[in-house]
Design a protein around this motif. Structure first.
Motif, PDB file in Angstrom:
ATOM      1  N   GLN A   5      41.438  41.119  52.090  1.00  0.00           N
ATOM      2  CA  GLN A   5      41.194  39.845  52.764  1.00  0.00           C
ATOM      3  C   GLN A   5      40.517  40.071  54.114  1.00  0.00           C
ATOM      4  OE1 GLN A   5      41.520  36.836  51.543  1.00  0.00           O
ATOM      5  NE2 GLN A   5      40.898  35.824  53.422  1.00  0.00           N
ATOM      6  N   GLU A   9      36.894  38.449  55.065  1.00  0.00           N
ATOM      7  CA  GLU A   9      36.733  37.574  56.229  1.00  0.00           C
ATOM      8  C   GLU A   9      35.711  38.125  57.222  1.00  0.00           C
ATOM      9  OE1 GLU A   9      40.650  36.922  57.777  1.00  0.00           O
ATOM     10  OE2 GLU A   9      41.217  35.643  56.095  1.00  0.00           O
ATOM     11  N   ASP A  37      32.199  29.297  53.309  1.00  0.00           N
ATOM     12  CA  ASP A  37      33.644  29.066  53.172  1.00  0.00           C
ATOM     13  C   ASP A  37      34.058  29.037  51.701  1.00  0.00           C
ATOM     14  OD1 ASP A  37      33.970  28.988  55.914  1.00  0.00           O
ATOM     15  OD2 ASP A  37      33.885  26.791  56.022  1.00  0.00           O
ATOM     16  N   THR A  40      34.096  32.484  50.390  1.00  0.00           N
ATOM     17  CA  THR A  40      35.292  33.172  50.873  1.00  0.00           C
ATOM     18  C   THR A  40      36.490  32.843  49.992  1.00  0.00           C
ATOM     19  OG1 THR A  40      34.458  33.074  53.133  1.00  0.00           O
ATOM     20  CG2 THR A  40      36.813  33.504  52.863  1.00  0.00           C
ATOM     21  N   THR A  44      38.414  35.568  47.664  1.00  0.00           N
ATOM     22  CA  THR A  44      39.849  35.778  47.864  1.00  0.00           C
ATOM     23  C   THR A  44      40.608  35.591  46.553  1.00  0.00           C
ATOM     24  OG1 THR A  44      39.675  35.052  50.157  1.00  0.00           O
ATOM     25  CG2 THR A  44      41.859  35.000  49.164  1.00  0.00           C
TER      26      THR A  44
END
Length: 67
Positions: A5, A9, A37, A40, A44
């Motif tokens: 993670q 990020e 976003d 992301t 994840t």
């Protein structure tokens, strides 16, 4: 130890910084940041699923792990 993670990020934040330097139009930056976003979130989810699957398969093949 750094987690996946953390790396996700950091990479996505770098993209946002580059977008901020390349585009002066706020609407364009906002749209691209929304896309980043979303990337992301997907990264994840994939990472979490992959790690869970790897642990499950490891446990099934070699017995329960201590982690």
């Amino acid at each position: 130890m750094f987690t996946p993670q953390f790396y996700i990020e950091q990479f996505q934040m770098t993209k946002k910084l580059i977008v901020a330097q390349l585009y002066s139009n706020e609407d364009v930056r906002s749209s691209i940041n929304t896309l980043i976003d979303t990337q992301t979130q997907v990264a994840t989810q994939w990472t979490t699923t992959t790690l869970l699957l790897a642990k499950t398969l490891n446990d099934a093949w070699f017995g329960k792990s201590n982690s």
